[in-house]
Design an enzyme around this catalytic site. Structure first.
Site, PDB file in Angstrom:
ATOM      1  N   ASN A   9       6.859  -5.200  -2.416  1.00 15.08           N
ATOM      2  CA  ASN A   9       6.667  -6.702  -2.550  1.00 15.08           C
ATOM      3  C   ASN A   9       5.888  -7.304  -3.673  1.00 15.08           C
ATOM      4  O   ASN A   9       4.967  -7.319  -3.528  1.00 15.08           O
ATOM      5  CB  ASN A   9       5.937  -7.174  -0.911  1.00 15.08           C
ATOM      6  CG  ASN A   9       5.878  -8.307  -1.013  1.00 15.08           C
ATOM      7  OD1 ASN A   9       6.119  -9.033  -1.460  1.00 15.08           O
ATOM      8  ND2 ASN A   9       4.822  -9.143   0.247  1.00 15.08           N
ATOM      9  N   TRP A  10       6.566  -7.846  -4.089  1.00 19.52           N
ATOM     10  CA  TRP A  10       6.247  -8.393  -5.658  1.00 19.52           C
ATOM     11  C   TRP A  10       5.176  -9.632  -5.145  1.00 19.52           C
ATOM     12  O   TRP A  10       5.144  -9.971  -6.270  1.00 19.52           O
ATOM     13  CB  TRP A  10       7.075  -8.532  -6.374  1.00 19.52           C
ATOM     14  CG  TRP A  10       8.272  -7.171  -6.692  1.00 19.52           C
ATOM     15  CD1 TRP A  10       7.960  -6.476  -6.688  1.00 19.52           C
ATOM     16  CD2 TRP A  10       9.602  -7.273  -7.859  1.00 19.52           C
ATOM     17  NE1 TRP A  10       8.910  -5.156  -7.165  1.00 19.52           N
ATOM     18  CE2 TRP A  10       9.447  -5.767  -7.651  1.00 19.52           C
ATOM     19  CE3 TRP A  10      10.036  -8.135  -8.887  1.00 19.52           C
ATOM     20  CZ2 TRP A  10      10.594  -5.296  -8.334  1.00 19.52           C
ATOM     21  CZ3 TRP A  10      10.845  -8.121  -9.301  1.00 19.52           C
ATOM     22  CH2 TRP A  10      11.554  -6.822  -9.519  1.00 19.52           C
ATOM     23  N   LYS A  11       5.161  -9.950  -4.470  1.00 20.55           N
ATOM     24  CA  LYS A  11       4.611 -11.375  -4.037  1.00 20.55           C
ATOM     25  C   LYS A  11       4.861 -12.383  -4.725  1.00 20.55           C
ATOM     26  O   LYS A  11       5.896 -13.005  -5.319  1.00 20.55           O
ATOM     27  CB  LYS A  11       3.505 -11.012  -3.713  1.00 20.55           C
ATOM     28  CG  LYS A  11       2.537  -9.985  -2.679  1.00 20.55           C
ATOM     29  CD  LYS A  11       1.604  -9.387  -2.501  1.00 20.55           C
ATOM     30  CE  LYS A  11       1.214  -8.386  -1.009  1.00 20.55           C
ATOM     31  NZ  LYS A  11      -0.235  -8.175  -0.987  1.00 20.55           N
ATOM     32  N   HIS A  95       4.683 -12.198   6.810  1.00 20.84           N
ATOM     33  CA  HIS A  95       3.946 -11.347   6.215  1.00 20.84           C
ATOM     34  C   HIS A  95       2.254 -11.795   6.288  1.00 20.84           C
ATOM     35  O   HIS A  95       2.230 -13.170   6.862  1.00 20.84           O
ATOM     36  CB  HIS A  95       3.657 -11.318   4.800  1.00 20.84           C
ATOM     37  CG  HIS A  95       3.019 -10.288   3.647  1.00 20.84           C
ATOM     38  ND1 HIS A  95       1.831 -10.856   3.346  1.00 20.84           N
ATOM     39  CD2 HIS A  95       3.408  -9.381   3.698  1.00 20.84           C
ATOM     40  CE1 HIS A  95       1.277 -10.128   3.216  1.00 20.84           C
ATOM     41  NE2 HIS A  95       2.091  -8.566   2.891  1.00 20.84           N
ATOM     42  N   GLU A  97      -0.476 -12.767   4.576  1.00 21.08           N
ATOM     43  CA  GLU A  97      -0.391 -13.739   4.257  1.00 21.08           C
ATOM     44  C   GLU A  97       0.434 -14.942   5.283  1.00 21.08           C
ATOM     45  O   GLU A  97      -0.429 -16.519   4.286  1.00 21.08           O
ATOM     46  CB  GLU A  97      -0.145 -13.023   2.439  1.00 21.08           C
ATOM     47  CG  GLU A  97      -0.887 -12.515   1.880  1.00 21.08           C
ATOM     48  CD  GLU A  97      -0.461 -11.963   1.181  1.00 21.08           C
ATOM     49  OE1 GLU A  97       0.506 -12.097   0.347  1.00 21.08           O
ATOM     50  OE2 GLU A  97      -1.345 -10.801   1.207  1.00 21.08           O
ATOM     51  N   GLU A 167       0.682  -3.608   8.769  1.00 19.77           N
ATOM     52  CA  GLU A 167      -0.007  -3.581   7.288  1.00 19.77           C
ATOM     53  C   GLU A 167      -1.274  -4.441   8.144  1.00 19.77           C
ATOM     54  O   GLU A 167      -1.456  -5.950   8.370  1.00 19.77           O
ATOM     55  CB  GLU A 167       0.959  -4.461   6.728  1.00 19.77           C
ATOM     56  CG  GLU A 167       2.162  -4.867   5.876  1.00 19.77           C
ATOM     57  CD  GLU A 167       2.462  -4.951   5.170  1.00 19.77           C
ATOM     58  OE1 GLU A 167       2.329  -4.549   3.388  1.00 19.77           O
ATOM     59  OE2 GLU A 167       2.445  -5.742   4.609  1.00 19.77           O
ATOM     60  N   GLY A 173      -4.707  -5.312   0.196  1.00 23.72           N
ATOM     61  CA  GLY A 173      -5.198  -6.155  -1.652  1.00 23.72           C
ATOM     62  C   GLY A 173      -6.444  -5.156  -1.843  1.00 23.72           C
ATOM     63  O   GLY A 173      -7.005  -5.969  -2.902  1.00 23.72           O
ATOM     64  N   SER A 213      -2.698  -1.159   0.447  1.00 18.72           N
ATOM     65  CA  SER A 213      -3.257  -0.218  -0.755  1.00 18.72           C
ATOM     66  C   SER A 213      -2.324   0.333  -0.751  1.00 18.72           C
ATOM     67  O   SER A 213      -3.280   2.238  -0.875  1.00 18.72           O
ATOM     68  CB  SER A 213      -4.733  -0.605   0.029  1.00 18.72           C
ATOM     69  OG  SER A 213      -4.973  -1.400  -0.530  1.00 18.72           O
ATOM     70  N   GLY A 234       2.405  -3.531  -2.177  1.00 19.62           N
ATOM     71  CA  GLY A 234       1.973  -4.726  -3.204  1.00 19.62           C
ATOM     72  C   GLY A 234       1.831  -4.258  -4.420  1.00 19.62           C
ATOM     73  O   GLY A 234       2.884  -4.026  -5.269  1.00 19.62           O
ATOM     74  N   GLY A 235       0.880  -4.125  -4.947  1.00 19.55           N
ATOM     75  CA  GLY A 235       0.447  -4.237  -5.767  1.00 19.55           C
ATOM     76  C   GLY A 235       0.574  -3.067  -6.625  1.00 19.55           C
ATOM     77  O   GLY A 235       1.471  -3.453  -7.940  1.00 19.55           O
TER      78      GLY A 235
HETATM   79  P1  13P Z   1      -1.180  -3.930  -1.239  1.00 21.40           P
HETATM   80  O1  13P Z   1      -0.187  -2.676  -1.809  1.00 21.40           O
HETATM   81  O2  13P Z   1      -1.474  -4.958  -2.566  1.00 21.40           O
HETATM   82  O3  13P Z   1      -2.591  -3.480  -0.359  1.00 21.40           O
HETATM   83  O4  13P Z   1      -0.027  -5.043  -0.624  1.00 21.40           O
HETATM   84  C1  13P Z   1       0.308  -4.726   1.228  1.00 21.40           C
HETATM   85  C2  13P Z   1       0.636  -5.986   1.466  1.00 21.40           C
HETATM   86  O5  13P Z   1       1.009  -6.788   1.724  1.00 21.40           O
HETATM   87  C3  13P Z   1       2.979  -5.024   1.131  1.00 21.40           C
HETATM   88  O6  13P Z   1       3.350  -6.358   1.703  1.00 21.40           O
END
Ligand code: 13P
Length: 252
Positions: A9-11, A95, A97, A167, A173, A213, A234-235
Site C-alpha cells: 500500500n503505497w498510500k 483502511h 486512515e 491492521e 506506521g 509495520s 505500508g512503509g
Molecule cells: P505500515 O507498514 O507503514 O505500518 O503501514 C501499514 C498499512 O497501513 C498498510 O495498509
C-alpha cells in the site's frame, strides 16, 4: 490451501517517475513470485502508468479506495469502473486512515464493498482496533462489528473475492508490530467470526493479511502463524528491495 497474498500500500506517496521505477524494479526482481500473489496499490494518478509498467507480469494493481457509484456528481471520487479502466483488479476498502481521517463508517464501507464486488473488483477489506479499544478489552467486539456491518448482505460467492486485512491501528506506521501471537489470536478470531457469519467453507478459504509495520525481518515469524495468509505492507513497500524481501519471506 490458501495462496499467500502480499500487497504494497503505497498510500499518498510518489509521483509517476518514482512509482513506475519502483514497479519496474519489483517486476525485475520478481519474475517468479513463487506461489505468492503480489499486488501493488499506487496513488490514483499513476495507476495507468504503473499498470503499463506491470503489463503481462504476475503482479496485480489495486486502487486504495473507490466510491459506490459508476459515475456522477461525486467530486473527487473514483468508481470501480475507473479503477478497472486504469488496469486494476483490486481495491483496498476500509483502511484505518480512511476510517479515522476521513470518517468512513462500516455502513458506508458496506455499500462500497458491495458495489466494488458487483463491478468485478477484488477487495482487500481492512479492519482493526485502536490501542484504546485493545486496552479496554473491546477489541473483539470492534472486529466483530467491522466484519458484521462491513460484510453485511454479501453472499458466499462474493466472499471468494474478498481478502480481510487485519491492521491493528496502533501498529500502523509506528514501528510497533503485533507479536506473532497477537496477530494469530486476532486472525483466528476473525476467521471464527467469518465462519459464524457465512460458513466453514468460506472461513477456511478466506485469506487474512496482517498489516502494521511489516518488515523483511518480521515477515517469516508472522507468516508462519497458521491463520496469517499474507501481508498488507505500508512503509516497507516503498522500497523495492524491502518489498521483494517481504515477498520472498512469504514464499518460505
Ligand atoms: P505500515 O507498514 O507503514 O505500518 O503501514 C501499514 C498499512 O497501513 C498498510 O495498509
Amino acid at each position: 490451501m490458501r495462496i499467500p497474498i502480499v500487497a504494497g500500500n503505497w498510500k499518498m506517496n510518489m509521483c509517476s517517475a518514482d512509482s513506475v521505477a519502483l514497479a519496474r524494479s519489483i517486476r525485475q526482481e520478481l519474475t517468479d513470485p513463487g506461489g505468492v500473489e503480489v499486488v501493488v496499490c499506487p496513488v490514483s494518478t499513476v495507476l495507468n502508468a504503473v499498470s503499463d509498467a506491470l503489463d503481462d507480469s504476475s503482479i496485480s494493481v489495486s486502487g486504495q479506495n473507490c466510491y459506490h457509484a459508476e459515475n456522477g456528481a461525486f467530486t473527487g471520487e473514483l468508481s470501480p469502473q475507473m479503477l478497472h479502466d486504469a488496469g486494476c483488479t483490486w481495491t483496498i476498502l476500509g483502511h484505518s486512515e480512511r476510517r479515522h481521517i476521513f470518517g468512513e463508517t462500516n455502513a458506508l464501507l458496506n455499500q462500497k464493498i458491495k458495489f466494488a464486488l458487483s463491478s468485478g473488483l477484488n477487495v482487500m477489506f481492512c479492519i482493526g482496533e485502536t490501542l484504546e479499544e485493545r486496552e479496554s478489552g473491546t477489541m473483539n467486539d470492534v472486529l466483530q462489528q467491522q466484519i458484521g456491518e462491513g460484510l453485511a448482505e454479501l453472499n458466499e460467492n462474493a466472499m471468494e473475492h474478498v481478502v480481510i486485512a487485519y491492521e491493528p491501528v496502533w501498529a500502523i506506521g509506528t514501528g510497533l508490530t503485533a507479536t506473532s501471537e497477537q496477530a494469530e489470536e486476532a486472525h483466528a478470531f476473525v476467521r471464527s467470526v467469518v465462519q459464524d457469519k457465512f460458513s466453514g467453507t468460506v472461513a477456511e478459504s478466506l485469506r487474512i493479511q496482517y498489516g502494521g509495520s511489516v518488515k523483511p525481518d518480521n515477515t517469516v515469524e508472522l507468516m508462519s502463524q497458521p491463520n496469517v495468509d499474507g501481508a498488507l505492507v505500508g512503509g516497507a513497500s516503498l522500497d523495492a528491495e524491502s518489498f521483494v524481501a517481504i515477498v520472498r519471506a512469504a514464499q518460505s
